[in-house]
Design an enzyme around this catalytic site. Sequence first.
Site, PDB file in Angstrom:
ATOM      1  N   PHE A   1       0.903  -1.004   0.092  1.00  0.00           N
ATOM      2  CA  PHE A   1      -0.131   0.014  -0.009  1.00  0.00           C
ATOM      3  C   PHE A   1       0.734   1.273   0.106  1.00  0.00           C
ATOM      4  CE2 PHE A   1      -3.710   2.597   1.321  1.00  0.00           C
ATOM      5  CZ  PHE A   1      -4.499   2.419   0.467  1.00  0.00           C
TER       6      PHE A   1
ATOM      7  N   VAL B   1       1.815   3.202  -5.429  1.00  0.00           N
ATOM      8  CA  VAL B   1       0.804   2.453  -6.434  1.00  0.00           C
ATOM      9  C   VAL B   1      -0.431   2.296  -5.876  1.00  0.00           C
ATOM     10  CG1 VAL B   1       0.843   0.989  -8.200  1.00  0.00           C
ATOM     11  CG2 VAL B   1       2.986   2.057  -7.817  1.00  0.00           C
TER      12      VAL B   1
ATOM     13  N   LYS C   1       8.505  -4.039 -11.939  1.00  0.00           N
ATOM     14  CA  LYS C   1       9.342  -4.387 -13.024  1.00  0.00           C
ATOM     15  C   LYS C   1      10.380  -5.140 -12.951  1.00  0.00           C
ATOM     16  CE  LYS C   1       8.831  -0.350 -12.632  1.00  0.00           C
ATOM     17  NZ  LYS C   1       8.863   1.124 -12.539  1.00  0.00           N
TER      18      LYS C   1
ATOM     19  N   GLY D   1       4.838   3.423 -16.671  1.00  0.00           N
ATOM     20  CA  GLY D   1       3.857   4.077 -16.103  1.00  0.00           C
ATOM     21  C   GLY D   1       2.507   4.006 -16.806  1.00  0.00           C
TER      22      GLY D   1
ATOM     23  N   ILE E   1       1.783   4.849 -19.685  1.00  0.00           N
ATOM     24  CA  ILE E   1       1.962   4.777 -21.093  1.00  0.00           C
ATOM     25  C   ILE E   1       1.701   3.513 -21.615  1.00  0.00           C
ATOM     26  CG2 ILE E   1       3.484   5.341 -23.404  1.00  0.00           C
ATOM     27  CD1 ILE E   1       5.482   6.702 -21.533  1.00  0.00           C
TER      28      ILE E   1
ATOM     29  N   LYS F   1      12.210  -2.354 -17.810  1.00  0.00           N
ATOM     30  CA  LYS F   1      11.295  -1.966 -18.871  1.00  0.00           C
ATOM     31  C   LYS F   1      11.850  -2.609 -20.056  1.00  0.00           C
ATOM     32  CE  LYS F   1      10.189   1.966 -15.736  1.00  0.00           C
ATOM     33  NZ  LYS F   1      10.530   3.424 -15.702  1.00  0.00           N
TER      34      LYS F   1
END
Lengths: 388, 388
Positions: free
Chosen positions: B14, B17, B99, B128, B130, B198
């Site tokens: 928590f 995000v 990630k 994020g 995109i 990523k």
Amino acid sequence: MKKQHNIPTGLFGFGTVNEGLYELLEKTNNHSLDIQKIVVKNKDKARKIKNGKLSYDPDDILENQEIQLVIEAISDAEAAYHIVTKAMENGKDVITANKKMVATYHQELLDIQGSTGRKMFYEAAVCGAIPVIRTLDQYFPYDKISSIEGVFNGTANFILSKMEEGASYQDALQEAQDLGLAEADPTSDVEGWDAKYKLCISHKHAFGKTISLDEVPNYGIDRISATEQKFAKENNYRIRLKAIAENGQFSVLPHFVSEDDFAFHLKGEANYMEIKSQFAGDHILQGPGAGGFPTASAIVSDIGLYQEGYDYQYSRSDSNNIDSEVNTWFYVKGVDEDKLAEITVKYIKESIKDETFFLVNSKVRDINSLDPALLVVINEDVEQKFKK
Amino acid sequence: MKKQHNIPTGLFGFGTVNEGLYELLEKTNNHSLDIQKIVVKNKDKARKIKNGKLSYDPDDILENQEIQLVIEAISDAEAAYHIVTKAMENGKDVITANKKMVATYHQELLDIQGSTGRKMFYEAAVCGAIPVIRTLDQYFPYDKISSIEGVFNGTANFILSKMEEGASYQDALQEAQDLGLAEADPTSDVEGWDAKYKLCISHKHAFGKTISLDEVPNYGIDRISATEQKFAKENNYRIRLKAIAENGQFSVLPHFVSEDDFAFHLKGEANYMEIKSQFAGDHILQGPGAGGFPTASAIVSDIGLYQEGYDYQYSRSDSNNIDSEVNTWFYVKGVDEDKLAEITVKYIKESIKDETFFLVNSKVRDINSLDPALLVVINEDVEQKFKK
């Protein structure tokens, strides 16, 4: 869900888009479609189509019980509307690339889709291969979008880029025509109609509401002369034809943009859309907005959606705030100064050589009502810069 | 298909995000989830969570038969791997923002997904908000992608932007930390690890093949000094930390980019990915690569996919051509000149003030094997410019 392959399909038109589609499917060994019939209009044109598939009678597709999917990519919007509505009424699903048709009859098409229960996709109608509709519809459906804007016409942007290199409007247009980027009649591209169709279609997915073409003022780039090129150069501007929907206002207008504007750096025939949203933030999608393979690519993506059993969500309710009190600076030519004084809050009279123009701070609908010969948005507060 | 609402869900973590997700769902009146449990680690932290939902025991979610969907957004990649695999083995579907976990265990996760038949989404793990993974996976699945590249780390780009304005690396980092853009330990961002995760995840969707972290050299921006800032300024370059996969080569390296490079104009913390494809052409997706609401937005989009019954396609087969014969110009510091002479085709020795550096034309793996102190790509042929 099991993907359906070899979907019995009929194509309308075999110009750049559907020929591109045909070739793309062959080259990528894509077996999603079984193209049974291709209906074209012109009997005199040679076509690269296998024997027996070609037809000149729309009913060969529309009344064919076997055909399940219609892909429509003809240029005539009225004829396309009749084809697409008839296809849905006859139980067929539709993929169309016809931006003028969708923009003109969007609500009617949605009503027919609703009453027939058919599916209708049109990613190819908006900015070629850029996944604009899908992104607005599927990726940000939960989010409140505050604006969409961008350069939606590659031909106009190509011409403007050439003008920056010193070409006149006429020479730049000629080059675009020689390269096949502009039609013999370039009206739709250079006067902003093409961009307006795309803006209207996108608006439904961004803000939950169809808007009619009348609601969107469009001024093109065809009246931009050496005077504006000089004005742009002296002030470190570039000229871009931008489509914008924000705060319940919509327009397709040339803009003087400065270096901090994304459009400033967009050269040649590319398109982009900027999407501003509350939670997902500001996004830019840039890519090829026209051409056979890019537009066919958008159709192939729609076929993929169709195979997945997906349909557009239209999940956004009307979320467009009306804020008509926003004033903008405009560069204006060919208006009566007396009338200008009546409607505007502020204006500055300027001239380059013998040409007079006005820098006007007003609402777009007010300045539009004066029917100026040329209207260009200036994306900054120019008062300090120009007021003597 | 009828959309499922109130999906019984458990959250792991928590932090920024999942707290962003919780708030986003509330603010947008989104009823897709029924969040039954939220498992966190730190018992001392105050949380804005309704009574009874909070737990410190992973089994409260993992062994809960009712819970159907697990959303994992913790920082520890090893712990996340155990949570996610256990969740799938226990019949739960997974959305993750982790990630490092996906990049490290991508193939294992796909294998477990295959054997358990569960679904797994991770749009939030890559850039994020995109829609990178979705676009590669769903929108261009039929197309052959030739390269993906971009700026995948906003913190590094923020620091580089500040350095362009005259700040030292240390001062720029400090500002990023003060703004909450960089962690107390900024290693993952500034050394290129975050961007590499990523790149590895995206690679699978772009080229059909998982690659391991070892295969991707990463050099960061932490060793960039006043010398490189001076070199950039004198040559009209900016420095950008770019991740690239092309021709079977992958890297995360600082680049000296010139004005015609898209990255040149990217300032601050934004991310972008450029996708080059055979039929759909060249595309750019730009947006916010981090932050609570943007990352939560990607999770909400994944929830949308999940509600639609969709799953990632992974339809691309291994399409990555190996072309290891491509040489690039590098700016290199801290290598032995004798060794350099052995491996490279060409190099130029230069200096600014007392600092010596080399401009080297080589393959990335060759120069990487010399373990230089600093490695920056130069995106143009510098031979004429510098050779005396």
